[in-house]
Design an enzyme around this catalytic site. Structure first.
Site, PDB file in Angstrom:
ATOM      1  CD  GLU A  68      -0.180  -8.731   8.598  1.00  0.00           C
ATOM      2  OE1 GLU A  68      -1.024  -8.174   9.327  1.00  0.00           O
ATOM      3  OE2 GLU A  68       0.561  -9.641   8.981  1.00  0.00           O
ATOM      4  CB  SER A 110       0.468   1.982  -3.563  1.00  0.00           C
ATOM      5  OG  SER A 110      -0.463   2.973  -3.949  1.00  0.00           O
ATOM      6  N   PRO A 119       0.821  -1.219   0.000  1.00  0.00           N
ATOM      7  CG  PRO A 119       0.214  -0.782   2.248  1.00  0.00           C
ATOM      8  CD  PRO A 119       1.092  -1.671   1.391  1.00  0.00           C
TER       9      PRO A 119
END
Ligand code: NAD
Length: 469
Positions: free
Chosen positions: A241, A170, A143
């Site tokens: 996660e 990301s 991310p």
């Protein structure tokens, strides 16, 4: 500036659409990269499969030395990397430097781990040994909130266990991960560690690829659910996660002055854009006013700005999509009766995706900002009287990533910690993760775990050999 994919040991130009990487504080375009195509995803998987044929058999010593050399290069590039993180992610430079330092620390601790061989013997004297074999090609999807550190959390244990890796960062923050994979490629054979670029559909093409043997994903719960539903067909194992909605409970024996700043940092770290930030704060009624007052003072003192400016203490929301989501949630909460407790809300720069740090009271439990993961510099504070009830309220959420208890009575804290549903419970701290302890979410916060030996073994497959002497 490195802005291309790296696979088969070479820089590779994406053949898909051009995507701009924006500095979220200045809204300047830092660079533009080209996304992969699905055909390029096939090519990178083939490259990693080929490299795995050799890499899985290299010596432990070779892996250890290679990872140590990568750590040394990262340290040499600390300042350049920190500036890159600051620019693409938005966090203040000091926090970006901390991200690089933490990434190197995690690398070194993971590199020092040893994968055990377990020896068992039955009552007739037969000996069995359990080995942990590499799984093959690992797809890693990361991310935008801690781009370098989370890439390290995925890539290093996967390599340490002698797998080949393909990371897709990301689309908002690919640059520090490209920098990392470039360094890694100086020390490992071609094809062992690769990076592909693109948005969600490239992530989906990679995670659903038949040549991928394990998926490790850090990101939102909704995307984690999509990945898991595909793995139900292929049975490709996944580590997820995901999001959190962490509660912190402050009992009435605390020294408010001693804990206020720690609580503030636990809630507003990286402008609240951290999975395990405090997102709901429950404070005992006897000290509620004092805690609220201390938090408001700290919030009001924050200086919002570009992370490269020395005066900045808090950066922007990282991207426009999330910025609009936070704005909408905040407006709805205020409409539903929430009250801003700040005395002087910090000024927001005219340029950039900034949201001022807010302390909210009177937030309805069903408000989206309270019931879901808001991932923003906003902290709802709730007064409580009854401990049993507040434990129940803390657990009354779909998420279960982290939680914390704040008290001087460590026995009571340990006893209450056992009643909290969360993968990690901190006593008198929050979001204070360690590479020496497993980190994992319950409920909709994740599957599997990261860090320490537990996390390393997630990148292996057990094999038992019977009849060893
Ligand atoms: P996101 O789920 O939108 O995106 C994460 C990554 O997944 C990106 O690289 C994105 O391109 C990719 N992606 C999107 N759709 C995909 C698909 N269908 N298949 C495969 N990949 C796809 O998350 P985000 O907005 O980048 O990150 C914020 C979220 O990450 C928050 O929910 C936060 O709590 C979570 N997070 C969790 C942890 C943890 O350790 N539990 C740590 C950090 C962040």
């Amino acid at each position: 500036m490195l802005n291309q994919m790296i696979y088969n040991g070479k820089n590779q130009q994406g053949q898909g659409e051009a995507i701009a990487v924006l500095d979220p504080a200045s809204l300047q375009v830092i660079t533009t990269f080209h996304s992969a195509t699905v055909a390029q995803v096939d090519a990178v998987v083939a490259t990693a499969q080929q490299a795995f044929l050799q890499w899985q058999h290299c010596s432990d010593q070779h892996v250890e030395q290679s990872l140590a050399a990568i750590a040394a290069d990262l340290l040499d590039s600390r300042d350049e990397l920190a500036r890159l993180i600051c620019q693409e992610q938005g966090k203040p430079l000091a926090l970006a430097q901390l991200e690089v330092d933490m990434a190197i620390y995690w690398l070194n601790v993971t590199n020092a781990l040893e994968i055990p061989v377990l020896r068992q013997q039955d009552e007739h004297g037969k000996v069995m040994q359990t080995y942990h074999r590499p799984v093959g090609v690992v797809a890693s999807i990361t991310p935008w909130n801690w781009p370098l550190m989370i890439a390290i959390w995925h890539i290093i244990p996967a390599l340490k266990a002698k797998n080949c890796v393909i990371n897709k960062p990301s689309e908002y923050t690919p640059l520090s991960t490209i920098f990392l994979v470039d360094i890694i490629n100086r020390h490992l054979p071609a094809g062992v560690c690769n990076i592909v670029l693109g948005e969600g559909e490239i992530g989906a093409a990679l995670t659903q690829h038949r040549g991928v043997n394990k998926v490790t994903f850090t990101g939102s719960t909704v995307v984690g659910q999509q990945i898991l539903s595909h793995s139900a067909q292929s049975l490709t194992p996944v580590i997820l996660e995901l999001g959190g909605n962490d509660a912190a409970i402050v009992l009435d024996d605390v020294d408010v002055n001693a804990i206020a700043e720690k609580i503030f940092n636990g809630a507003f770290l990286n402008a609240g854009q951290t999975c395990a930030c405090i997102k709901r704060l429950y404070v005992h009624e006897n000290i509620y006013d004092a805690v609220l007052n201390a938090l408001v003072t700290l919030a009001d003192q924050q200086v919002l700005g570009h992370g490269l400016e020395a005066s900045t203490t808090m950066g922007p929301i990282q991207n426009i999509k999330h910025y609009h989501k936070v704005k909408t949630m905040l407006a709805a909460a205020l409409e539903e009766g929430a009250v801003i407790a700040n005395r002087v809300v910090p000024a927001v720069p005219q340029q950039g995706y900034f949201i001022a740090p807010l302390i909210l009271t009177e937030v309805k439990e069903q408000s989206q900002i309270f019931a879901t993961e808001q991932f923003a510099p906003i902290l709802p504070v709730v007064k409580f009287k009854d401990i049993a009830q507040v434990i129940q309220q803390s657990n009354d959420t779909d998420y279960a990533l982290g939680a914390s208890i704040w008290t001087q009575d460590l026995d009571q804290a340990a006893q209450l910690a056992g009643q909290l549903q969360a993968g990690t419970v901190w006593i008198n701290s929050h979001a204070d993760v360690s590479p020496h302890a497993a980190f994992s979410g319950w409920k909709k916060s994740g599957l599997g775990s990261s860090f320490a030996l537990d996390g390393l073994l997630q990148f292996t497959q057990k094999q038992v050999i019977h009849g060893v002497v």
